[in-house]
Structure formats: C-alpha cells, structure tokens
Design a protein around this motif. Structure first.
Motif, short mmCIF file in Angstrom:
data_model
loop_
_atom_site.label_atom_id
_atom_site.label_comp_id
_atom_site.label_asym_id
_atom_site.label_seq_id
_atom_site.Cartn_x
_atom_site.Cartn_y
_atom_site.Cartn_z
N ALA A 174 34.93 48.63 45.08
CA ALA A 174 35.90 47.64 44.59
C ALA A 174 36.96 47.34 45.65
O ALA A 174 37.32 46.18 45.86
N LEU A 189 35.35 45.22 48.28
CA LEU A 189 35.14 43.86 47.78
C LEU A 189 36.45 43.08 47.74
O LEU A 189 36.48 41.91 48.15
N LEU A 190 37.52 43.70 47.28
CA LEU A 190 38.80 43.00 47.23
C LEU A 190 39.26 42.61 48.64
O LEU A 190 39.78 41.50 48.84
N THR A 250 36.95 41.45 39.21
CA THR A 250 36.69 42.78 39.76
C THR A 250 37.62 43.81 39.14
O THR A 250 37.19 44.91 38.78
N VAL A 279 32.98 45.54 39.85
CA VAL A 279 32.31 45.02 41.04
C VAL A 279 31.06 44.24 40.66
O VAL A 279 30.74 43.22 41.27
N GLY A 334 32.58 40.87 39.78
CA GLY A 334 33.41 40.24 40.80
C GLY A 334 32.64 39.77 42.02
O GLY A 334 32.88 38.67 42.54
N LEU A 335 31.70 40.58 42.50
CA LEU A 335 30.93 40.21 43.70
C LEU A 335 30.05 38.99 43.46
O LEU A 335 30.15 38.01 44.20
N TYR A 366 32.24 35.86 43.10
CA TYR A 366 32.78 35.35 44.37
C TYR A 366 31.69 34.63 45.15
O TYR A 366 31.92 33.53 45.68
#
Length: 110
Positions: A55, A58-59, A81, A86, A89-90, A93
């Motif tokens: 995470a 990823l951020l 996320t 994750v 969120g991934l 994005y």
C-alpha cells in the motif's frame, strides 16, 4: 486493458468485502477484536505487513506517476487504497490512467 482494469477494481472491492462482511455482521465494528483477529498468528502478521508495504509503495507510485502524467481523479485511487485496499486502488489507478490515455489518443486521431 481498460475493461480488464475496471473488472479487477470491481473484484478488488467485492472479494475483500465479501470476506469481511460476514465477520462484521457477526461481531459489529469491534476494532479491538478486528485487530486481534487480524494479528492472530505469524502468517496473518506476514500477510498484513505485505499488504502494508504494498500500500505504501502504491501510494508513492500514484503520487509520482499521477503527477507526471497528470492523471485526473487519481485521488480516488488513493482513497480507494486507504479505505478498501491495494486490490482496489491499484486497478482503479491503472483504469483511470488508461482511460485518460485512450481519450487523449482518440482526440489526436479525430
């Protein structure tokens, strides 16, 4: 790839919450019990630490890559996320980035 990422974002929401909802219905929002259950044994600690590092990575990726390519609505992937995980969120994005690139390409062609 756009649809693929969108399907993964949907699954990244549905599958984790599908597993969490029965626990939530049985126990309510008992944060102490949630943390206790989540850290119940070394393998679950391993999994949580793996997710935590993923995470954070990823951020950072969303912040840098999103700024570089001016990905609109990237904050939704950050919020996703932080609130879902994750797994949501991934792909969200990547969906936002691919959709924006496809729109830019169609404007160049047309």
């Amino acid at each position: 790839m756009i649809r693929f990422y969108l399907v993964l974002a949907f699954l990244g929401f549905l599958l984790p919450y599908g597993a969490f909802t029965p626990w939530l219905l049985a126990n309510g929002l008992d944060v102490v019990l949630l943390v206790s259950d989540a850290l119940a044994n070394p393998i679950s600690v391993f999994a949580w630490l793996d997710v935590l590092v993923s995470a954070v990575a990823l951020l950072g990726f969303i912040a840098v890559d999103g700024h570089r390519y001016q990905v609109r609505f990237r904050y939704l992937a950050v919020l996703g996320t932080l609130s879902i995980g994750v797994s949501f969120g991934l792909p969200l994005y990547l969906y936002l980035k691919e959709r924006q690139a496809a729109q830019a390409n169609s404007q160049k062609v047309g």
